[in-house]
Write a protein that holds these residues in place. Structure first.
Motif, PDB file in Angstrom:
ATOM      1  N   GLN A  51      10.773   5.663 -24.194  1.00 54.77           N
ATOM      2  CA  GLN A  51       9.366   5.277 -24.193  1.00 54.77           C
ATOM      3  C   GLN A  51       8.550   6.201 -23.301  1.00 54.77           C
ATOM      4  O   GLN A  51       7.455   6.629 -23.680  1.00 54.77           O
ATOM      5  CB  GLN A  51       9.218   3.831 -23.719  1.00 54.77           C
ATOM      6  N   TYR A  52       9.061   6.536 -22.125  1.00 60.50           N
ATOM      7  CA  TYR A  52       8.318   7.407 -21.226  1.00 60.50           C
ATOM      8  C   TYR A  52       8.170   8.817 -21.805  1.00 60.50           C
ATOM      9  O   TYR A  52       7.174   9.495 -21.534  1.00 60.50           O
ATOM     10  CB  TYR A  52       9.004   7.461 -19.858  1.00 60.50           C
ATOM     11  N   ARG A  53       9.143   9.234 -22.607  1.00 58.53           N
ATOM     12  CA  ARG A  53       8.983  10.535 -23.268  1.00 58.53           C
ATOM     13  C   ARG A  53       7.835  10.490 -24.268  1.00 58.53           C
ATOM     14  O   ARG A  53       7.038  11.431 -24.376  1.00 58.53           O
ATOM     15  CB  ARG A  53      10.284  10.924 -23.980  1.00 58.53           C
ATOM     16  N   LYS A  54       7.757   9.410 -25.026  1.00 61.81           N
ATOM     17  CA  LYS A  54       6.662   9.246 -25.989  1.00 61.81           C
ATOM     18  C   LYS A  54       5.314   9.194 -25.270  1.00 61.81           C
ATOM     19  O   LYS A  54       4.338   9.810 -25.694  1.00 61.81           O
ATOM     20  CB  LYS A  54       6.855   7.960 -26.794  1.00 61.81           C
ATOM     21  N   ILE A  55       5.269   8.427 -24.173  1.00 64.59           N
ATOM     22  CA  ILE A  55       4.023   8.302 -23.416  1.00 64.59           C
ATOM     23  C   ILE A  55       3.611   9.652 -22.848  1.00 64.59           C
ATOM     24  O   ILE A  55       2.420   9.994 -22.809  1.00 64.59           O
ATOM     25  CB  ILE A  55       4.198   7.278 -22.271  1.00 64.59           C
ATOM     26  N   ALA A  86       4.214   4.107 -13.728  1.00 65.82           N
ATOM     27  CA  ALA A  86       5.523   4.336 -14.337  1.00 65.82           C
ATOM     28  C   ALA A  86       6.648   4.174 -13.313  1.00 65.82           C
ATOM     29  O   ALA A  86       7.699   3.603 -13.621  1.00 65.82           O
ATOM     30  CB  ALA A  86       5.574   5.736 -14.954  1.00 65.82           C
ATOM     31  N   THR A  87       6.417   4.658 -12.093  1.00 65.04           N
ATOM     32  CA  THR A  87       7.441   4.546 -11.054  1.00 65.04           C
ATOM     33  C   THR A  87       7.692   3.088 -10.687  1.00 65.04           C
ATOM     34  O   THR A  87       8.847   2.658 -10.548  1.00 65.04           O
ATOM     35  CB  THR A  87       7.013   5.336  -9.805  1.00 65.04           C
ATOM     36  N   ALA A  88       6.620   2.327 -10.511  1.00 67.36           N
ATOM     37  CA  ALA A  88       6.777   0.915 -10.164  1.00 67.36           C
ATOM     38  C   ALA A  88       7.531   0.172 -11.268  1.00 67.36           C
ATOM     39  O   ALA A  88       8.434  -0.628 -10.994  1.00 67.36           O
ATOM     40  CB  ALA A  88       5.401   0.277  -9.935  1.00 67.36           C
ATOM     41  N   GLY A  89       7.173   0.435 -12.536  1.00 67.28           N
ATOM     42  CA  GLY A  89       7.854  -0.216 -13.650  1.00 67.28           C
ATOM     43  C   GLY A  89       9.331   0.138 -13.701  1.00 67.28           C
ATOM     44  O   GLY A  89      10.184  -0.725 -13.951  1.00 67.28           O
ATOM     45  N   TRP A  90       9.641   1.404 -13.464  1.00 64.15           N
ATOM     46  CA  TRP A  90      11.035   1.866 -13.508  1.00 64.15           C
ATOM     47  C   TRP A  90      11.864   1.207 -12.398  1.00 64.15           C
ATOM     48  O   TRP A  90      12.965   0.704 -12.642  1.00 64.15           O
ATOM     49  CB  TRP A  90      11.076   3.382 -13.361  1.00 64.15           C
ATOM     50  N   PHE A 192       1.346   0.843 -22.956  1.00 65.53           N
ATOM     51  CA  PHE A 192       2.575   1.172 -23.675  1.00 65.53           C
ATOM     52  C   PHE A 192       3.749   0.311 -23.214  1.00 65.53           C
ATOM     53  O   PHE A 192       4.574  -0.109 -24.028  1.00 65.53           O
ATOM     54  CB  PHE A 192       2.899   2.656 -23.519  1.00 65.53           C
ATOM     55  N   ASN A 193       3.838   0.046 -21.912  1.00 61.29           N
ATOM     56  CA  ASN A 193       4.927  -0.796 -21.430  1.00 61.29           C
ATOM     57  C   ASN A 193       4.815  -2.222 -21.952  1.00 61.29           C
ATOM     58  O   ASN A 193       5.817  -2.841 -22.330  1.00 61.29           O
ATOM     59  CB  ASN A 193       4.951  -0.809 -19.894  1.00 61.29           C
ATOM     60  N   ARG A 194       3.597  -2.750 -21.968  1.00 60.95           N
ATOM     61  CA  ARG A 194       3.397  -4.108 -22.452  1.00 60.95           C
ATOM     62  C   ARG A 194       3.593  -4.187 -23.962  1.00 60.95           C
ATOM     63  O   ARG A 194       4.270  -5.082 -24.473  1.00 60.95           O
ATOM     64  CB  ARG A 194       2.007  -4.604 -22.081  1.00 60.95           C
ATOM     65  N   VAL A 195       2.980  -3.248 -24.691  1.00 60.91           N
ATOM     66  CA  VAL A 195       3.079  -3.277 -26.150  1.00 60.91           C
ATOM     67  C   VAL A 195       4.498  -2.937 -26.597  1.00 60.91           C
ATOM     68  O   VAL A 195       5.126  -3.668 -27.374  1.00 60.91           O
ATOM     69  CB  VAL A 195       2.057  -2.316 -26.790  1.00 60.91           C
ATOM     70  N   GLY A 196       5.028  -1.800 -26.109  1.00 58.55           N
ATOM     71  CA  GLY A 196       6.379  -1.394 -26.501  1.00 58.55           C
ATOM     72  C   GLY A 196       7.423  -2.392 -26.060  1.00 58.55           C
ATOM     73  O   GLY A 196       8.288  -2.811 -26.834  1.00 58.55           O
ATOM     74  N   GLY A 197       7.337  -2.819 -24.790  1.00 58.21           N
ATOM     75  CA  GLY A 197       8.289  -3.796 -24.290  1.00 58.21           C
ATOM     76  C   GLY A 197       8.150  -5.137 -24.977  1.00 58.21           C
ATOM     77  O   GLY A 197       9.145  -5.815 -25.259  1.00 58.21           O
ATOM     78  N   GLY A 198       6.904  -5.528 -25.271  1.00 61.98           N
ATOM     79  CA  GLY A 198       6.684  -6.812 -25.941  1.00 61.98           C
ATOM     80  C   GLY A 198       7.240  -6.833 -27.350  1.00 61.98           C
ATOM     81  O   GLY A 198       7.849  -7.828 -27.778  1.00 61.98           O
ATOM     82  N   ILE A 199       7.052  -5.753 -28.089  1.00 58.76           N
ATOM     83  CA  ILE A 199       7.607  -5.669 -29.448  1.00 58.76           C
ATOM     84  C   ILE A 199       9.132  -5.687 -29.388  1.00 58.76           C
ATOM     85  O   ILE A 199       9.798  -6.380 -30.164  1.00 58.76           O
ATOM     86  CB  ILE A 199       7.101  -4.396 -30.159  1.00 58.76           C
ATOM     87  N   TYR A 200       9.677  -4.931 -28.447  1.00 56.21           N
ATOM     88  CA  TYR A 200      11.134  -4.857 -28.306  1.00 56.21           C
ATOM     89  C   TYR A 200      11.730  -6.239 -28.052  1.00 56.21           C
ATOM     90  O   TYR A 200      12.614  -6.707 -28.784  1.00 56.21           O
ATOM     91  CB  TYR A 200      11.476  -3.917 -27.138  1.00 56.21           C
ATOM     92  N   THR A 201      11.234  -6.890 -26.997  1.00 54.55           N
ATOM     93  CA  THR A 201      11.868  -8.141 -26.571  1.00 54.55           C
ATOM     94  C   THR A 201      11.686  -9.259 -27.577  1.00 54.55           C
ATOM     95  O   THR A 201      12.594 -10.057 -27.825  1.00 54.55           O
ATOM     96  CB  THR A 201      11.343  -8.572 -25.181  1.00 54.55           C
ATOM     97  N   LYS A 202      10.527  -9.318 -28.231  1.00 52.87           N
ATOM     98  CA  LYS A 202      10.303 -10.430 -29.153  1.00 52.87           C
ATOM     99  C   LYS A 202      11.000 -10.211 -30.498  1.00 52.87           C
ATOM    100  O   LYS A 202      11.403 -11.176 -31.150  1.00 52.87           O
ATOM    101  CB  LYS A 202       8.807 -10.640 -29.356  1.00 52.87           C
TER     102      LYS A 202
END
Length: 727
Positions: A51-55, A86-90, A192-202
């Motif tokens: 995801q971070y590569r895409k971002i 990004a660092t905090a999320g990682w 991207f973290n919310r959208v990408g992560g949200g799609i992934y987890t749900k």
């Protein structure tokens, strides 16, 4: 102020390291538990890397546009903001994937709810401390380097300057563009973290529930379910990394709204009868940073108390206790600081009606509003109260009534927070004008570190429950983790309320700055006032279109989750059909294939929603101009607030309604009521964990992009060009 800021950042990141080492020092459990945890760690790590590569690709494009069209300073600030988020999320995600198995093992070894809660909370606190620490670190660097060292905060620099491209008529205030670039960097990562992560987890969660629970009749997180590892991975990438980036962005957005507004007001009042002095300008810019630093130090104290004392077996009381302690300390410390900071200043000339107390009082209003909104969310989403119990009870009559009752619960939950927000805005404006509204947003998120810590503990507990189920631990372990998880669902709903409420307040301040910027030279006129004519056809049309945007945005997200979930369902069904040994426990399912399906679906589908947020103001601005975009921002903000509250609380009620049944009510697990509740929970999953959290980011991205670009499309747009031929 710089000393307090440095002290707060060092204390927060230092305590984050200490808590990380404490979590890592806990025993990880049996070999089977560690193998499951390793699979979750590898899946989460691989997805976030992709995801971070895409971002990074999109971030480079935005960086180049900012450097060319705005300034190289704004572009550098954008990179700093993106890096901090990004660092905090990682860091938060890595800690959560290490903590989950240790929480499960603590429950296995001690069978103590209090001891297990402590490990889960310490794991979550690393995310919270990283969010507060990195947010203030990045903002402090931007303000100090560009504001002080490079002089952008000097009064003579807070005037409009020509764009370096040399386009006639394009002018902006350099400092506002720089700090807005920082906010945009945080927002892009959060989106991207919310959208990408949200799609992934749900997608994983829905696939696991629909086939595992509904068709195969196996328990949640059963090791025979091929989607269960993907589900646990999704908790980390969506509810930890996504959550942390989301609230970091909200925190930064609230602070930036105050800094930008003050800069615009200094310029607009320069020719008036009561111009803002250089000392007033410096103090009004410094106070939000000081407030944030003292709030962060208060959170450090609150979290430390959780570290050193013995926990009771009442997780809700413990978590509420540390939140209230941090809030009270923030109020006391910032009140003292406000009295000292504004001593001797002519506060009346600054538009403050209650003297030195005005900025502090507005922030306290925001704190109180956040707590009340949180309590309202708790009332509508906790199974300790009537609304969620009513959703559970409706499940006895089937899935249709479960869904109907949950929708009603979510809709009813909107009016309370809206009334609180409206009252807060009116009172804050009375005490401190638009700056007071910005301070209310800052106050609401001043103890964001504890809010994120409490929120993050939930998915850690959820993951611990999954590991205990897959490792076939004693049923008492799962009872402990389920108890913690149920409280975590409620705290997550409360955190979403804070994010949505602060987004509304920050968006109003950014919108005021937008009008200053859109007004151009008129903003410096002595009789200038902030007016956007709602009966102007362009403004009204923009508001109508803006009100529809959150529904388009949400529909695309729900459809993205549904597409990925369908592929997950097909894969799980095929594995069961191909390998009958999976159901008997003789053969392990192919977990990796399900992880790859969720990853591919999330990475493929997350681009369009993010582009809608970034491009909508630009496209409509260059077609119809600044007045249309002004209406667009009003419509989007109002519509998104309502929709975000509804989706977050309805989804939380469905989820906890299911857990209420699983705790032994209305027939318990495996009953017809439970099956109906699972369907309700599945419907609510993309609403509460994908749509709701993404909408507050939509508001702020659109506001920041509009603010950065309005100086261009206010002067150059197709509508003005065409109408010039008709005059």
């Amino acid at each position: 102020m710089n000393v307090w800021l440095i002290a707060a950042v060092v204390a927060a990141l230092g305590l984050a390291w200490v808590n990380f080492r404490i979590v890592c020092g806990q025993q990880p459990g049996t070999d089977k538990m560690q193998a499951i945890a390793k699979a979750i760690q590898e899946g989460a790590d691989a997805f976030l890397r992709l995801q971070y590569r895409k971002i990074a690709v999109i971030a480079v494009l935005i960086l180049l546009v900012l450097a060319v069209v705005v300034s190289w300073q704004a572009a550098v600030a954008f990179v700093i903001g993106a890096s901090m988020s990004a660092t905090a999320g990682w860091i938060g995600m890595k800690t959560a994937t290490l903590a989950n198995v240790r929480v499960a093992n603590k429950a296995r070894e001690t069978e103590s709810l209090g001891e297990t809660l402590k490990v889960a909370f310490l794991g979550g606190s690393v995310m919270g401390l990283a969010v507060g620490g990195f947010a203030l670190l990045g903002l402090g660097v931007v303000v100090y380097v560009f504001g002080h060292l490079m002089g952008q905060m000097r009064p003579e620099m807070l005037t409009v300057h020509g764009n370096w491209l040399g386009i006639p008529g394009i002018r902006d205030i350099p400092f506002t563009m720089t700090v807005s670039g920082y906010a945009l960097g945080c927002s892009i990562i959060a989106m991207f973290n919310r959208v990408g992560g949200g799609i992934y987890t749900k997608a994983a969660d829905m696939g696991a529930d629909l086939v595992g629970k509904m068709e195969a009749g196996i328990p949640e997180d059963d090791p025979r379910n091929p989607a269960t590892i993907a589900d646990n991975v999704g908790d980390n990438v969506g509810d930890v990394a996504g959550l942390g980036s989301d609230l970091l962005e909200s925190y930064v957005g609230a602070m930036i709204s105050a800094l930008v507004l003050v800069s615009c007001q200094f310029f607009s009042r320069a020719q008036s009868a009561s111009p803002m002095t250089a000392m007033q300008l410096e103090k009004l810019i410094a106070y939000p940073l000081l407030f944030g630093a003292l709030g962060l130090l208060s959170c450090v104290v609150g979290i430390t108390t959780m570290l050193v004392r013995k926990m009771s077996n009442r997780p809700h009381r413990e978590l509420n206790g540390v939140t209230m302690l941090s809030a009270v300390l923030t109020i006391v410390f910032t009140g003292i600081a406000g009295r000292v900071f504004f001593s001797g200043e002519d506060m009346a000339s600054m538009g403050f009606s209650v003297g030195w107390m005005s900025p502090w009082a507005c922030a306290v209003l925001g704190i109180l509003a956040g707590i009340v909104i949180g309590k309202i969310a708790e009332y509508y989403t906790s199974f300790d109260f009537r609304p969620t119990k009513a959703v559970a009870e409706a499940s006895r009559e089937g899935a249709a009534l479960t869904i109907t009752q949950g929708m009603a619960c979510g809709m009813n939950s909107v009016i309370g927070p809206v009334l609180v927000l409206g009252t807060t805005i009116i009172l804050a404006h009375t005490f401190g004008g638009l700056y007071g509204v910005a301070m209310a947003a800052i106050g609401m998120l001043s103890f964001v570190t504890v809010t994120v810590s409490v929120d993050t503990y939930g998915p850690i507990a959820d993951n611990a429950g999954g590991i205990s189920e897959m490792a076939q631990l004693n049923h008492h372990v799962r009872e402990i983790t389920d108890n913690l998880d149920a409280v975590g669902n409620t705290t997550a709903a409360i955190g979403k309320g804070f994010a949505i409420g602060s987004a509304a307040l920050a968006a109003l301040s950014l919108f005021a700055s937008y009008i200053y910027a859109q007004a151009g030279d008129r903003a410096a006129a002595p009789d200038f006032s902030l007016i956007l004519n709602m009966i102007n056809t362009l403004t009204l049309s923009g508001a109508v279109v803006g009100a529809g945007l959150p529904y388009l945005f949400s529909g695309i997200l729900i459809e993205a989750v549904a597409k990925a979930a369908r592929r997950m369902v097909q894969e799980v069904r095929e594995q069961f059909a191909r390998n009958p040994g999976i159901m008997t426990g003789e053969v392990l399912p192919n977990y990796r294939q399900c992880v790859e399906i969720s990853s591919a679906g999330a990475l493929r589908e997350m681009k369009i929603p993010a582009l809608i947020a970034v491009l909508s103001p630009l496209v409509f601005g260059f077609i119809f101009g600044a007045e249309f975009v002004g209406g667009l921002l009003i419509g989007t903000t109002l519509s998104a607030i309502m929709l975000a509250l509804y989706t977050a609380n309805a989804g939380g009620a469905w989820d906890n309604g299911k857990k209420y049944i699983e705790s032994g009510h209305f027939g318990g697990k495996g009953s017809e009521a439970h099956k109906a509740a699972v369907i309700g929970d599945t419907v609510g999953d993309p609403l509460k964990d994908t749509v709701g959290p993404s909408l507050d980011i939509l508001i702020k991205i659109m506001s920041v992009v509009s603010l950065i670009s309005v100086s261009i499309f206010a002067k150059y747009n197709i509508y003005d060009w065409l109408t010039s031929f008709m005059r």
